[in-house]
Design a protein around this motif. Structure first.
Motif, PDB file in Angstrom:
ATOM      1  N   TRP A   1      -8.220  23.250   4.122  1.00 38.09           N
ATOM      2  CA  TRP A   1      -6.761  23.149   4.220  1.00 38.09           C
ATOM      3  C   TRP A   1      -6.294  21.929   4.997  1.00 38.09           C
ATOM      4  CZ3 TRP A   1      -6.161  26.508   0.713  1.00 38.09           C
ATOM      5  CH2 TRP A   1      -6.816  27.735   0.719  1.00 38.09           C
ATOM      6  N   PHE A   2      -7.198  21.151   5.562  1.00 34.46           N
ATOM      7  CA  PHE A   2      -6.820  20.016   6.404  1.00 34.46           C
ATOM      8  C   PHE A   2      -7.601  18.767   6.010  1.00 34.46           C
ATOM      9  CE2 PHE A   2      -5.825  23.775   8.846  1.00 34.46           C
ATOM     10  CZ  PHE A   2      -4.651  23.455   9.498  1.00 34.46           C
ATOM     11  N   ARG A   3      -6.962  17.601   6.237  1.00 37.29           N
ATOM     12  CA  ARG A   3      -7.611  16.318   6.029  1.00 37.29           C
ATOM     13  C   ARG A   3      -7.221  15.379   7.161  1.00 37.29           C
ATOM     14  NH1 ARG A   3      -9.947  18.926   2.966  1.00 37.29           N
ATOM     15  NH2 ARG A   3     -10.412  18.612   0.763  1.00 37.29           N
ATOM     16  N   LYS A   4      -8.115  14.452   7.480  1.00 39.47           N
ATOM     17  CA  LYS A   4      -7.814  13.460   8.505  1.00 39.47           C
ATOM     18  C   LYS A   4      -6.829  12.432   7.969  1.00 39.47           C
ATOM     19  CE  LYS A   4     -11.635  13.193  11.792  1.00 39.47           C
ATOM     20  NZ  LYS A   4     -12.705  12.331  12.335  1.00 39.47           N
ATOM     21  N   ASP A   5      -5.818  12.081   8.793  1.00 39.69           N
ATOM     22  CA  ASP A   5      -4.884  11.039   8.394  1.00 39.69           C
ATOM     23  C   ASP A   5      -5.373   9.693   8.910  1.00 39.69           C
ATOM     24  OD1 ASP A   5      -4.345  10.980  11.107  1.00 39.69           O
ATOM     25  OD2 ASP A   5      -2.390  11.941  10.936  1.00 39.69           O
ATOM     26  N   GLU A   6      -4.551   8.659   8.756  1.00 39.94           N
ATOM     27  CA  GLU A   6      -4.956   7.312   9.148  1.00 39.94           C
ATOM     28  C   GLU A   6      -5.134   7.164  10.652  1.00 39.94           C
ATOM     29  OE1 GLU A   6      -0.335   5.654   9.053  1.00 39.94           O
ATOM     30  OE2 GLU A   6      -1.798   4.953   7.575  1.00 39.94           O
TER      31      GLU A   6
END
Length: 270
Positions: free
Chosen positions: A226-231
C-alpha cells in the motif's frame, strides 16, 4: 522495521513513516526517530515535523521512566512555522518535561507567538514576542491554555486509558472486514490483554520464529503493498487498501499469524 501510516478526516490528511536508531547505554536506552510526519489541510496548507529523542532510564534497576528532549521544527507551507525545544531532564531537575518555543512568520522571520508548558501536563501560548517586552514582564500573565491532559480519565492495566485500549477492540461486524495482517488479530497481544501470560509468551515466541523465517524470504526482494517511496525517500500511501477492504478480497494477503512458516512470508509487511 519501518512503520508507515496514512489517515484521512474531514478537511485533513495525515501521513508519516518512522524508523528508530537505538543506542544502549547500560542502564538506559536512547531512541532517535528517523522520519517525517505530514499534516495537510483541505486548503493545501501543509505542516511537516520530526519527533524528538526519547530515552528510557533505569531499565535494569530502579523505577523506569522516560524523557523526551531535543528540538522539534514544524515547517509550515503557509504563513507560519514553529520551533520547539524539549528540555532534557537532569538528575537534580525539580521541574522536568519543559517545552518552550516560538511561532515564526515565514516571510519576515519575526516571532508572532510563544509556546510554553510541559509535554505531559499542559501547553500555553502567548501572542506576540514576549522577549521584546520591557524588563520584568511576565508572559504567563497573558498565557492562554492551548492543550491540557485530562486528569479525570481513569487508568487501567499497563497505565493505558480506556481510549487506548479500545484501539485494539474487535467490535461486532469488524472481524470479517479486516485483512489477516491487522494487528488486532495478534494472538499474543490478545492473550496478554486477557491476563493469559503463559499463552502470550508462547505465542510471542512462535511469531518471532515465523518472523525470522519470513525475513529470509524478504531478503530476496520485497515491496510494500500500500506504500511507495517518494522522491524524498518517504513512504506515501498509493491507495487500494480501502477498496480492497470494501470488496473483502484478501486472497493475496498472507496469514502472518497462521500456524505454518509458509503462510507467514509476509510477516509485519502491511
Amino acid at each position: 522495521m519501518v512503520v508507515a501510516c496514512h489517515c484521512e478526516g474531514r478537511g485533513w490528511k495525515f501521513w508519516a513513516d518512522s524508523n528508530l536508531k537505538g543506542k544502549f547505554w547500560g542502564r538506559s536506552i536512547q531512541l532517535d526517530p528517523v522520519g517525517v510526519l505530514t499534516l495537510q489541510f483541505e486548503d493545501g496548507e501543509t505542516f511537516q515535523w520530526s519527533k524528538v529523542t526519547t530515552s528510557i532510564y533505569n531499565i535494569i534497576l530502579g523505577k523506569i521512566y522516560c524523557d523526551h528532549y531535543g528540538t522539534m521544527r514544524i515547517k509550515g507551507s503557509g504563513k507560519y512555522s514553529c520551533k520547539l525545544k524539549f528540555k532534557e531532564q537532569s538528575i537534580i531537575d525539580r521541574n522536568p518535561h519543559q517545552v518552550h518555543g516560538f511561532v515564526q512568520d515565514n516571510r519576515t522571520g519575526g516571532k508572532v507567538a510563544m509556546l510554553v508548558g510541559k509535554w505531559d501536563e499542559a501547553m500555553y501560548y502567548v501572542l506576540g514576542d514576549p522577549t521584546a517586552k520591557p524588563k520584568g514582564y511576565d508572559p504567563m500573565m497573558e498565557a492562554v491554555l492551548l492543550w491540557e491532559r485530562d486528569q479525570s480519565v481513569p487508568k487501567t492495566r499497563f497505565n493505558l486509558t480506556p481510549f487506548a485500549i479500545s484501539l485494539n477492540e474487535l467490535t461486532p461486524g469488524l472481524l470479517d472486514k479486516l485483512p489477516p495482517t491487522d494487528s488486532r488479530l495478534r494472538p499474543d497481544q490478545r492473550h496478554l490483554e486477557n491476563g493469559e501470560y503463559e499463552l502470550a509468551n508462547s505465542e510471542k515466541f512462535r511469531l518471532e520464529q515465523l518472523q525470522r523465517q519470513a525475513r529470509k524470504l524478504q531478503e530476496r526482494g520485497w515491496q510494500p503493498r500500500w506504500f511507495r517511496k517518494d522522491e524524498d525517500g518517504c513512504y506515501c500511501y498509493i491507495g487500494g487498501y480501502w477498496e480492497t477492504r470494501e470488496r473483502k478480497n484478501w486472497d493475496e494477503i498472507p496469514d502472518i499469524f497462521g500456524q505454518s512458516a509458509d503462510s507467514s512470508s509476509g510477516l509485519v509487511k502491511e
